[in-house]
Design an enzyme around this catalytic site. Structure first.
Site, PDB file in Angstrom:
ATOM      1  CB  CYS A 141      -4.057  27.113  30.753  1.00  0.00           C
ATOM      2  SG  CYS A 141      -2.945  27.233  29.365  1.00  0.00           S
ATOM      3  CB  CYS A 155       2.198  30.880  18.482  1.00  0.00           C
ATOM      4  SG  CYS A 155       2.291  30.988  20.271  1.00  0.00           S
TER       5      CYS A 155
HETATM    6  N1  SAH Z   1       4.640  24.418  22.965  1.00  0.00           N
HETATM    7  C1  SAH Z   1       3.552  23.555  23.347  1.00  0.00           C
HETATM    8  C2  SAH Z   1       2.716  24.126  24.469  1.00  0.00           C
HETATM    9  C3  SAH Z   1       1.972  25.389  24.125  1.00  0.00           C
HETATM   10  S1  SAH Z   1       0.343  24.971  23.763  1.00  0.00           S
HETATM   11  C4  SAH Z   1       2.711  23.254  22.144  1.00  0.00           C
HETATM   12  O1  SAH Z   1       2.925  23.843  21.101  1.00  0.00           O
HETATM   13  O2  SAH Z   1       1.870  22.370  22.213  1.00  0.00           O
HETATM   14  C5  SAH Z   1      -0.180  26.397  23.004  1.00  0.00           C
HETATM   15  C6  SAH Z   1      -1.368  26.112  22.109  1.00  0.00           C
HETATM   16  O3  SAH Z   1      -1.923  27.407  21.809  1.00  0.00           O
HETATM   17  C7  SAH Z   1      -1.006  25.477  20.779  1.00  0.00           C
HETATM   18  O4  SAH Z   1      -1.516  24.199  20.665  1.00  0.00           O
HETATM   19  C8  SAH Z   1      -1.763  26.315  19.770  1.00  0.00           C
HETATM   20  O5  SAH Z   1      -2.756  25.537  19.204  1.00  0.00           O
HETATM   21  C9  SAH Z   1      -2.450  27.379  20.536  1.00  0.00           C
HETATM   22  N2  SAH Z   1      -2.281  28.665  19.871  1.00  0.00           N
HETATM   23  C10 SAH Z   1      -1.147  29.362  19.679  1.00  0.00           C
HETATM   24  N3  SAH Z   1      -1.390  30.507  19.025  1.00  0.00           N
HETATM   25  C11 SAH Z   1      -2.709  30.525  18.805  1.00  0.00           C
HETATM   26  C12 SAH Z   1      -3.575  31.454  18.178  1.00  0.00           C
HETATM   27  N4  SAH Z   1      -3.123  32.589  17.664  1.00  0.00           N
HETATM   28  N5  SAH Z   1      -4.889  31.157  18.121  1.00  0.00           N
HETATM   29  C13 SAH Z   1      -5.357  30.011  18.667  1.00  0.00           C
HETATM   30  N6  SAH Z   1      -4.593  29.119  19.276  1.00  0.00           N
HETATM   31  C14 SAH Z   1      -3.282  29.360  19.350  1.00  0.00           C
END
Ligand code: SAH
Length: 404
Positions: A141, A155
């Site tokens: 990742c 997030c």
């Molecule tokens: N900006 C892009 C790439 C980042 S992916 C996008 O949004 O797709 C990051 C992934 O992490 C997101 O799909 C989200 O589902 C996951 N994510 C972010 N915060 C999270 C959290 N607190 N718990 C679980 N998953 C989370």
């Protein structure tokens, strides 16, 4: 997958609206090595750079090919190891160029095999990469930015002060570091440990399109790491205008952080939705090149208690995917809460029921098991440890300063 710890210093600050990055200069001391980094140069740039330092034009192609092979097939970081390159040329190369690796500030191994690397780049800014082994694959990742401008409410990354795009070299370097650590050189195609890449780390890859494209092209290069584009997945929160170009120019699999099935809820949890509406996003998915039943779009759906997890939401999700005739699979992600996070994870039976409803409609909807929780490497946990560490470092520095 990458989040940061809350930062009290700016918790009261207004949230920036999502958009391309305005570069912020990082306060840390820069690495002052003046030599040009080979990591992240395209083949053409490498060739041109060689000519610039005096390699005769008729040799440049051959030399570029040799160097490329050493760097990306063998993982070499020292020009002296390039034994098929004449000694004098090697000396010149070493004066003008370097083959960098970011500093590994922290590497943590989980007892489930997950490995997390906290990397520090030349300007002092940091990003994380996570290696997640499974029975039949190993997924890396990768982050595309330091921080993120999107401010998705679940997030942590959105709370970071510093945001900048990672360079192609810094993106490729995450792969190099993982392969160094896993002993994956030379880059044979059999029995490899990093079999897949997901651009799901910190940042929005489609807001750093050019650098991400260049980095992935390097990783896919036939004479280097040779990662197949079918084994690379780019995740976007929905930067609609860049999605077609992603399919046409990079050609990797697409994942979309959907998280909600109507504009009202999505506006709240993914503010980018105010710019690119759900309908536009679904249309862009339908137009994504190269999707068919064997190559489906992944829809990531984070399970937030009482926000997006009802039976009605599950049914609407099925309707939405059917309406746009999308070859889709759904990835249900249990929300990983963080201190001060405004949401809770849905109860387990709710997550299972949601998954069942989608499955029964003929759409695959597995629940993503959190990995590497013991080393804070699961989705929603990344970066929090490093932020804490940074804070403790700052406190130590402050304490030391007051003692002087
Ligand atoms: N900006 C892009 C790439 C980042 S992916 C996008 O949004 O797709 C990051 C992934 O992490 C997101 O799909 C989200 O589902 C996951 N994510 C972010 N915060 C999270 C959290 N607190 N718990 C679980 N998953 C989370």
């Amino acid at each position: 997958m990458t989040q940061t710890a809350p930062d009290s210093a700016h918790s009261g600050a207004p949230m920036a609206s999502p958009g391309p990055v305005v570069p912020v200069v990082s306060p840390r001391a820069a690495n002052t090595d003046p030599r040009r980094d080979i990591l992240g140069l395209s083949r053409d740039e490498l060739r041109a750079a060689l000519i610039e330092i005096g390699v005769p034009e008729r040799q440049a192609n051959m030399r570029a090919k040799q160097i490329w092979n050493w760097v990306y097939h063998r993982g070499v970081t020292d020009f002296d190891a390039m034994i098929n390159v004449a000694k004098e040329v090697r000396a010149c190369l070493g004066e003008a160029f370097r083959i960098s690796r970011p500093e590994i500030v922290d590497a943590q191994y989980s007892n489930d095999g997950t490995r997390k690397y906290l990397l520090r780049f030349d300007d002092g800014s940091e990003a994380e990469a996570v290696y997640i082994p499974d029975e039949d694959r190993g997924t890396l990742c990768i982050s595309s930015q330091v921080g993120c401008t999107l401010n998705c409410r679940f997030c942590h990354t959105g709370t970071m002060r510093l945001v900048r795009n990672l360079t192609p070299g810094e993106i490729v370097a995450q792969m190099m570091v993982a392969r160094d650590d896993l002993g994956e050189w030379p880059a044979s195609t059999d029995n490899r440990r990093v079999t897949n890449i997901v651009m799901m780390g910190m940042g929005e890859p489609l807001y750093n399109f050019d650098n991400v494209k260049k980095a992935l092209q390097i990783v896919m290069d036939k004479e280097g790491i040779q990662m197949s584009r079918r084994r690379i997945t780019l995740s976007t929160a929905g930067v609609v205008p860049m999605m077609l170009r992603c399919g046409e120019e990079i050609g990797v699999n697409l994942a979309v952080s959907l998280h909600a099935v109507n504009n009202e809820t999505r506006d709240e949890i993914v503010p980018l939705n105010k710019k690119y509406r759900l309908e536009q996003l679904m249309e862009a998915c339908a137009a994504y090149p190269g999707t068919h039943n064997a190559r489906r779009i992944t829809f990531e759906y984070i399970m937030l208690k009482d926000i997006n997890d009802s039976d009605a939401d599950a049914r609407e999700l099925v309707r939405l995917l059917t309406r746009y005739k999308l070859p889709a699979k759904v990835n249900l992600i249990p929300f990983n809460p963080w201190p001060g996070s405004p949401y809770e994870c849905s109860d387990w039976d709710r997550v299972e029921r949601f998954s069942d409803l989608v499955f029964k409609a003929g759409i695959s909807a597995p629940i993503r098991t959190p990995r590497g929780r013991d080393i804070m490497a699961a989705c929603g946990q990344l970066k929090s440890a490093s932020e804490k560490k940074r804070k403790s470092e700052i406190l130590r520095e402050q304490a030391a300063a007051t003692q002087d």
